[in-house]
Write a protein that holds these residues in place. Structure first.
Motif, PDB file in Angstrom:
ATOM      1  N   GLY A  49       0.817  -1.220   0.000  1.00 21.82           N
ATOM      2  CA  GLY A  49       0.000   0.000   0.000  1.00 21.82           C
ATOM      3  C   GLY A  49       0.841   1.257   0.000  1.00 21.82           C
ATOM      4  O   GLY A  49       0.695   2.086   0.905  1.00 21.82           O
ATOM      5  N   HIS A  50       1.704   1.379  -1.022  1.00 18.32           N
ATOM      6  CA  HIS A  50       2.607   2.550  -1.096  1.00 18.32           C
ATOM      7  C   HIS A  50       3.427   2.685   0.186  1.00 18.32           C
ATOM      8  O   HIS A  50       3.695   3.788   0.641  1.00 18.32           O
ATOM      9  N   TRP A  51       3.784   1.545   0.792  1.00 17.29           N
ATOM     10  CA  TRP A  51       4.629   1.475   2.005  1.00 17.29           C
ATOM     11  C   TRP A  51       3.907   2.014   3.247  1.00 17.29           C
ATOM     12  O   TRP A  51       4.535   2.419   4.226  1.00 17.29           O
ATOM     13  N   SER A  52       2.575   2.026   3.179  1.00 15.34           N
ATOM     14  CA  SER A  52       1.846   2.581   4.340  1.00 15.34           C
ATOM     15  C   SER A  52       1.505   1.511   5.371  1.00 15.34           C
ATOM     16  O   SER A  52       1.141   1.840   6.498  1.00 15.34           O
ATOM     17  N   LEU A  53       1.622   0.212   4.980  1.00 16.26           N
ATOM     18  CA  LEU A  53       1.059  -0.833   5.836  1.00 16.26           C
ATOM     19  C   LEU A  53       2.152  -1.560   6.626  1.00 16.26           C
ATOM     20  O   LEU A  53       2.507  -2.695   6.317  1.00 16.26           O
TER      21      LEU A  53
END
Ligand SMILES: Cc1ncc(COP(=O)(O)O)c(C=O)c1O
Length: 413
Positions: A49-53
């Motif tokens: 998740g675009h490095w969000s998770l």
């Protein structure tokens, strides 16, 4: 399915980087370390998740908090308790967060930071890094992709008010900043270049830029949208003893829900206070319809609470990142430089004698076609997903066996 998407959406996607050749797979659901596509393929996800998770997809405690919040309504458009709870966590962990303003994307957080820098200093010029990515705001859409001298987009006006400086090159950067010092409102920097190649800044470089900013009465803005809460519980800047004026956050602090955060020193953030300032004195900083919506707030709160209460998550994922960098360097045996820090890593296929990657120009000179082929091979044959050309992020849902599998399939490539 993608053909259908392409009929309906520009390029078939809703974010330019989500398209890759020949066409991206279409996701149906996600859990833990996996993305599952409409054909039932189950990918070990390093895009996360675009490095969000940082906790993986749909972790139980975040899911439970969101379920409870859905029952209590997910959009208030008013001051709410959920926001105060998240801000209490952020302000304790991020010393510069004396005042906070929420938005719903990182782009907005950096856009308003730039406005605030211009308002507080009465100056126009903003300096950014060659290869720095701060979202799609026109204020910072310059020198993002190689070749940096070309405009990134038509339709951007006043580009001359954005200048760019070379990353990790203090002398080169200062010589440019000095030329513009009288009209320099601020400098914005990622402490680890994310989109620009997963490249950490040296502490000396950041300290040198900060010193120049503070002596010049320009704002020193750190964009920690990728790095905030990624390597430790809090931001990266305190580990380098930095004293930024504004820090932007996003991604992890929303736990996978839409968020952007401006954190700043009181004396700077007060310019955004509309209660007692004339229009000409204030910085009209927004929020927006969905700012501080309770769903994003509880998702962020559950994520940060988990990270706070279980600090071993950081040692686990940072160690896995170290292991991935070491093993990728070993299997590619002199053909790559693996950059990164903690749980973020990126494999650059070197060419033309490049031995070190200190900035985005070095990264751009590597064999980016080979990198895309490598990532695509893993998608097509190995059910391992990196967004082609982008850095990989390890989450708490990944285990050493996953990294080992990724290394084995890299070796096959
Ligand atoms: C460092 C950095 N700043 C800002 C942004 C923009 O955030 P958003 O995509 O939420 O607008 C990003 C997005 O990847 C980023 O990596």
């Amino acid at each position: 399915m993608f053909a259908k998407s392409a009929k309906l959406h520009v390029n078939g996607v809703s974010h330019n980087i989500r398209f890759y050749e020949p066409y991206p797979f279409v996701v149906k659901k996600a859990a833990g370390k996996n993305l599952i596509d409409v054909d039932g393929n189950k990918y070990t996800d390093y895009w996360m998740g675009h490095w969000s998770l940082i906790l993986g997809h749909a972790p139980r405690n975040v899911k439970d908090s969101l379920k409870r919040q859905i029952e209590a309504g997910w959009m208030y458009g008013t001051v709410n308790e959920q926001t105060i709870q998240l801000s209490e966590l952020i302000s304790k962990a991020v010393p510069v967060a004396e005042k906070i303003r929420y938005v719903t994307s990182g782009t907005e957080a950096t856009m308003y930071s730039v406005r605030l820098a211009r308002s507080t200093t009465g100056r126009k010029i903003i300096a950014k890094i060659d290869g720095g990515w701060h979202g799609y705001t026109s204020d910072l859409l310059k020198s993002v992709n190689w070749p940096f001298s070309e405009s990134e987009s038509s339709g951007v006006i006043n580009e001359e008010q954005i200048i760019s400086i070379p990353y990790n090159d203090l002398e080169g950067s200062l010589s440019i900043l000095k030329k513009y010092s009288k009209d320099l409102a601020g400098v914005i920097i990622e402490p680890v270049l994310g989109g620009g190649g997963c490249i950490p800044a040296s502490a000396d470089y950041l300290k040198g830029i900060q010193e120049f900013c503070h002596e010049n009465n320009s704002l020193f803005i750190l964009d920690e949208i990728v790095t905030g809460f990624r390597f430790r519980y809090g931001c990266l800047y305190p580990t380098m003893k930095l004293d930024p004026d504004i820090v932007t956050l996003g991604k992890i602090v929303g736990g996978g829900m839409a968020i952007g955060v401006m954190c700043g020193k009181k004396e700077i953030m007060q310019f955004a206070d509309t209660r007692d300032k004339k229009k000409s004195e204030r910085s009209y900083v927004g929020g927006g319809t969905f700012s501080a919506n309770p769903a994003s707030m509880v998702s962020g709160f559950a994520t940060l609470s988990t990270l706070k209460n279980k600090k071993s998550i950081y040692s686990k994922i940072n160690d896995l990142g170290e292991y991935a960098r070491k093993e990728l360097t070993r299997v590619f045996d002199g053909d790559v430089v693996v950059t990164g820090k903690g749980s973020l890593f990126m494999t650059h296929f070197t060419k033309d004698g490049i031995a070190e990657i200190k900035n985005s120009a070095d990264a751009a000179k590597c064999d980016t076609n080979k990198l895309a082929k490598y990532h695509f091979k893993m998608i097509a044959q190995d059910e391992v997903f990196f967004l082609p050309g982008k850095l990989g992020a390890i989450s708490n849902a990944h285990e050493k066996t996953d990294i080992k599998k990724m290394i084995t399939v890299s070796e096959n490539f």
